[in-house]
Design an enzyme around this catalytic site. Structure first.
Site, PDB file in Angstrom:
ATOM      1  N   HIS A  14       0.853  -1.193   0.000  1.00  0.00           N
ATOM      2  CA  HIS A  14       0.000   0.000   0.000  1.00  0.00           C
ATOM      3  C   HIS A  14       0.892   1.247   0.000  1.00  0.00           C
ATOM      4  O   HIS A  14       0.743   2.143   0.818  1.00  0.00           O
ATOM      5  CB  HIS A  14      -0.884  -0.014   1.257  1.00  0.00           C
ATOM      6  CG  HIS A  14      -2.154   0.779   1.116  1.00  0.00           C
ATOM      7  ND1 HIS A  14      -3.189   0.376   0.332  1.00  0.00           N
ATOM      8  CD2 HIS A  14      -2.550   1.952   1.658  1.00  0.00           C
ATOM      9  CE1 HIS A  14      -4.176   1.247   0.410  1.00  0.00           C
ATOM     10  NE2 HIS A  14      -3.806   2.225   1.209  1.00  0.00           N
ATOM     11  N   THR A  72      -2.697   2.757  -4.432  1.00  0.00           N
ATOM     12  CA  THR A  72      -2.847   3.192  -3.052  1.00  0.00           C
ATOM     13  C   THR A  72      -3.729   4.442  -2.922  1.00  0.00           C
ATOM     14  O   THR A  72      -3.433   5.464  -3.532  1.00  0.00           O
ATOM     15  CB  THR A  72      -1.447   3.529  -2.481  1.00  0.00           C
ATOM     16  OG1 THR A  72      -0.636   2.369  -2.611  1.00  0.00           O
ATOM     17  CG2 THR A  72      -1.534   3.952  -1.027  1.00  0.00           C
ATOM     18  N   GLU A  73      -4.806   4.321  -2.179  1.00  0.00           N
ATOM     19  CA  GLU A  73      -5.718   5.442  -1.909  1.00  0.00           C
ATOM     20  C   GLU A  73      -6.139   6.158  -3.203  1.00  0.00           C
ATOM     21  O   GLU A  73      -6.338   7.366  -3.225  1.00  0.00           O
ATOM     22  CB  GLU A  73      -5.082   6.444  -0.934  1.00  0.00           C
ATOM     23  CG  GLU A  73      -4.551   5.808   0.357  1.00  0.00           C
ATOM     24  CD  GLU A  73      -5.630   5.282   1.292  1.00  0.00           C
ATOM     25  OE1 GLU A  73      -6.655   5.976   1.451  1.00  0.00           O
ATOM     26  OE2 GLU A  73      -5.463   4.174   1.849  1.00  0.00           O
ATOM     27  N   LEU A  74      -6.263   5.391  -4.255  1.00  0.00           N
ATOM     28  CA  LEU A  74      -6.660   5.895  -5.578  1.00  0.00           C
ATOM     29  C   LEU A  74      -5.747   6.996  -6.102  1.00  0.00           C
ATOM     30  O   LEU A  74      -6.176   7.899  -6.815  1.00  0.00           O
ATOM     31  CB  LEU A  74      -8.119   6.361  -5.596  1.00  0.00           C
ATOM     32  CG  LEU A  74      -9.188   5.339  -5.193  1.00  0.00           C
ATOM     33  CD1 LEU A  74     -10.566   5.803  -5.658  1.00  0.00           C
ATOM     34  CD2 LEU A  74      -8.914   3.951  -5.729  1.00  0.00           C
TER      35      LEU A  74
END
Lengths: 446, 428
Positions: free
Chosen positions: A109, A145-147
């Site tokens: 991530h 990761t987290e768009l």
């Protein structure tokens, strides 16, 4: 036809402890095992097991017409294996229904796409192997990761053979257009984009239990009416959110599980609506327009950019330092060191260092195990310093010159044809040239 | 106690084990040393009953029965025409002034203003400090009327009002021991209520005992007080059990210890660190302490890209601090204005070479230390690099400073004070 596309992010970081200056050079552990185990048990009991159970029930109740997708980080899977195999098994049960798609992402991530394409490729491949091993699927759709997303990422992923990418539908980029269609990225030909409908997604993820919200309380009936109102003006409604929304961010007492329980049947009341996985959406609907994200976007905070991880000098310093170790970590050939370095790349560490205030700051604080962003940075850099010392010792022992980038050595084992591989190698080489140039420039300045 | 010893009524503020900084330690060590030559009664706002201080008679206002003091009354107005009333500030960090009068009910609200109860003080510097300072003066003045003494010896501005009132009421000579000034803490332009109090108090006193020539000069320059009225008494130090420990990493260590405030020059330390690291990356800089510069130090060190060589420890207890001394290679004290600087003496005791600013009192007695003007970070960096790289030079600096230690004792300080008392006929 209009499809609902559910995607849930499942992630847990390996949090580090209050690692003081006096720990540097000792053999004291970096990670806070007790806290990580405690949090995982809490979330497993409040969210993962309950929600997975509910999802399984819904898939069976609707005879396979209810479909969902997940991306599960490598660090989350590792924690399931270590502390809660029952949670992992419940995801496997879901995979076995054939109604659940698992997406690709970076193993830890991380923000590797921003800092090192080479490490990004390594992590994505490692994650893909893990998904294959546990769920017997080869991910075709990528979610970073987290768009975190930009045009370059889409082009890069096309080179790696991915068919689609999930990203945030940012208002300033949509510029009045609807997020409820499939888009194509600027600069890529085959890859398609699924854009998060942030209004409807956040109604569930953030506003569901907000008593100050004029729509409170939100029922499945009411939500379905909003969804149905899209009929004729959209082809896919992408509801993307943290999986921990269910039971953890929105507690069971808010009625979130009842909402979930009733949602599919209310959606099905309209004959033109169904559920599709991201791959199905991409296969069924054409790209209607181009989505041009020249700069990085993400789904974090109100800015929807990188500022949650990269807005102050501490975050910049910590990230720059951790990626500066890449060549040495890879040269020393020690898997344990590689694992530690990989975990220290997890974006959460830098998220805790964020000093932005207002509402976003509250969210950062809620998730942080530290008292302040300053503590988060201080302890992280102490850990970093220790890793740097140990790494240098290992490198000295093997008495081998530090490897410079050797793109030919990358083992290209990802889906896609030869042409795509060529693009990928070009991309990596380009990034190496850029990095080398940047290094030379900084040397010249020094 | 022998009857023929001179009697000194000392007024202190912080005192072990209840201390915030160096003042409490200095008051304790000095009064203990003086108790060989005089009967010392030390009045402080707060004492711990378990804490014994040798021959010094320690009187805590928090343990006094106010009802039994015959002349105790609560001030309704600010004594000595002091007008400024501060609200909620910490005088060791900064000073600001708020104009206003003592509000009605200021002294008789709740438990702190009680005429019959005990003086209740939770935090020596928190909340409304001047209120505590005036209340302390009420109690100390009432107490003074019940005992016999020859000299009043007050430490720093917090006890000045008490000292002035006791002098006014008894006519006994008033000595003010100056450990720190508002111009040290807040800069030479500071003209707040603490400054006003200090100026008035020092003018009113019969004699001043600054802890260094540096401080005497500041008193003269910024408060306009004649040097003839001053007698410099350098601080001493108590021998600590010094030792060396093995570091858990191979890089050399440069240490800063102190409150992270403007006065101590933490940002100079950072600049020096960046400068040294340009020449030699194999050095770690450690900043021990906390204060309002804490966050800024982390931000600035990351901005300078030395986050992996600049370490903050936060507040440390004395055991941890000693451990830090035991693994350090150089001690750096870049204070902008340091009346004394006892920690440099402690570093010297641990055999660590000191690089300290010329704007410090300790540089007058720790002559073996290498000095620099606090703004001259290049010179400081050069000193540090020389000490880290030249072992012969380093040994010489360490041994020079070590020899100075013989002349930095509280016995010498105590004798000097007694001599000054006698020369000025405060005692027979």
């Amino acid at each position: 036809m209009t499809s609902i596309c559910f995607y849930f992010q499942v992630h847990q970081p390996f949090r580090i402890r209050n690692y003081s200056f006096f720990d540097i050079g000792t053999n004291n552990p970096y990670e806070d095992d007790l806290k990580n185990e405690e949090i995982l048990h809490k979330v497993a009991d409040k969210c993962y097991l309950k929600t997975n159970q509910k999802m399984l029930e819904l898939i069976k109740r609707h005879n396979g017409k209810f479909k969902i997708s997940y991306s599960i980080s490598g660090t989350a899977i590792e924690q399931f294996e270590k502390y809660r195999p029952d949670v992992l098994q419940s995801f496997v049960d879901l995979a076995n229904t054939g109604c659940v798609e698992f997406l690709a992402e970076t193993y830890s991530h991380s923000l590797s796409f921003v800092y090192s394409k080479k490490e990004f490729v390594r992590q994505v491949r490692k994650h893909g192997k893990m998904i294959k091993k546990h769920f017997n699927q080869e991910p075709k759709i990528f979610r970073n990761t987290e768009l975190i997303y930009n045009n370059e990422l889409a082009v890069f992923l096309e080179g790696m053979g991915y068919q689609g990418v999930i990203c945030e539908g940012v208002d300033r980029l949509l510029n009045g257009r609807s997020p409820n269609y499939v888009y194509k990225p600027q600069g890529a030909d085959k890859t398609k984009l699924l854009l998060k409908n942030h209004l409807l997604s956040d109604d569930i993820a953030f506003r569901f239990s907000d008593r100050g919200w004029k729509e409170f309380p939100l029922t499945a009936d009411k939500f379905s009416t909003w969804v149905h109102s899209v009929a004729g003006q959209g082809e896919t409604i992408n509801l993307f959110m943290d999986y921990e929304t269910f039971g953890e961010h929105q507690w069971e007492s808010t009625g979130i599980f009842d909402f979930l329980d009733h949602l599919p049947s209310h959606i099905f009341k309209h004959p033109d609506f169904d559920f599709k996985t991201p791959s199905e959406v991409i296969a069924n609907y054409p790209a209607r327009d181009t989505y041009d994200a020249h700069n990085f976007i993400s789904w974090a905070d109100t800015e929807r950019d990188l500022s949650a991880w990269l807005s102050n000098s501490m975050q910049h310093e910590a990230l720059k330092q951790i990626y500066s170790l890449e060549d040495k970590v890879k040269a020393c050939g020690n898997n344990e060191v590689l694992k530690i370095w990989e975990r220290l790349q997890t974006s959460d560490h830098f998220y805790y260092m964020c000093t932005k205030f207002w509402n976003d700051g509250d969210v950062h604080k809620y998730f942080s195990p530290f008292e302040s962003p300053y503590d988060a940075y201080m302890y992280y850099m102490n850990v970093f310093s220790d890793l740097e010392i140990k790494l240098n010792e290992m490198i000295e022992k093997i008495e081998q010159p530090v490897l410079v980038h050797q793109p030919n050595q990358i083992n290209l084992e990802f889906p896609g044809d030869a042409q795509n591989l060529g693009v990928l190698i070009e991309n990596i080489q380009q990034s190496i040239i850029e990095e080398t140039n940047a290094k030379n420039t900084s040397l010249a300045v020094a | 106690m022998k009857e023929n010893l001179p009697k000194v009524l000392m007024l202190g503020w912080e005192f072990p084990p209840i201390i915030n900084g160096g003042l409490g330690v200095a008051c304790h060590d000095l009064s203990s040393a003086m108790s060989k030559f005089a009967d010392i009664t030390m009045v402080v706002p707060k004492s711990s009953l378990e804490f014994k201080t040798g021959k010094v008679k320690l009187v805590g206002a928090n343990h006094m029965n106010l009802a039994s003091l015959p002349n105790y009354s609560v001030s309704k107005e600010m004594p000595f025409n002091l007008h400024s009333i501060p609200v909620d500030l910490d005088p060791y960090y900064t000073s600001s002034s708020t104009d206003g009068k003592v509000s009605s009910g200021f002294y008789n609200e709740g438990k702190t203003g009680s005429q019959t109860g005990q003086f209740d003080i939770e935090n020596l510097y928190g909340g409304d400090v001047i209120k505590k300072v005036v209340q302390f003066s009420d109690i100390a003045a009432a107490y003074a009327s019940t005992v016999d003494f020859d000299v009043i010896h007050a430490h720093d501005w917090m006890t000045m009002i008490a000292g002035m009132r006791i002098k006014e009421q008894t006519g006994k000579p008033l000595v003010m021991h100056i450990h720190s000034l508002e111009v040290d803490r807040s800069g030479p332009q500071s003209k707040g209520w603490v400054y006003d109090l200090e100026k008035q108090g020092m003018e009113y006193a019969d004699m001043l005992m600054p802890v260094s020539n540096f401080t005497a000069e500041n008193i003269h320059q910024y408060y306009g007080i004649k040097k003839e009225k001053m007698s410099v008494v350098h601080n001493g130090s108590v021998a600590v059990p010094a030792y060396k420990s093995k570091k858990s990493f191979k890089e050399k260590t440069v240490l800063f210890v102190g409150r992270l405030t403007r006065q101590k020059g933490p940002e100079k330390f950072l600049d020096i660190a960046a400068r040294v690291l340009e020449k030699d990356p194999n050095v770690r800089f450690v900043m021990a302490g906390t204060g309002d510069y804490f966050k800024s130090m982390l931000e600035q060190s990351s901005y300078k890209h030395i986050g992996n060589r600049f370490h903050m420890t936060g507040f440390l207890n004395s055991e941890k601090l000693r451990h830090l001394f035991s693994i350090s290679d150089v001690y750096c004290m870049p204070s902008v204005s340091e009346p004394f600087g006892l920690s440099a003496v402690e570093a010297a005791q641990f055999g660590i070479p000191c690089v300290i600013s010329k704007q410090s009192g300790v540089s007058e007695v720790l002559k073996g230390a290498l000095t620099f003007d606090h703004w001259d970070i290049h010179k400081a960096a050069d000193h540090i690099l020389s000490l880290l790289n030249d072992q012969i030079f380093r040994k010489k600096i360490v041994s020079d400073a070590y020899q100075n230690l013989d002349n930095i004792t509280w016995d010498i300080s105590a004798q000097k004070i007694m001599r000054s008392y006698a020369l000025n006929n405060f005692i027979n």
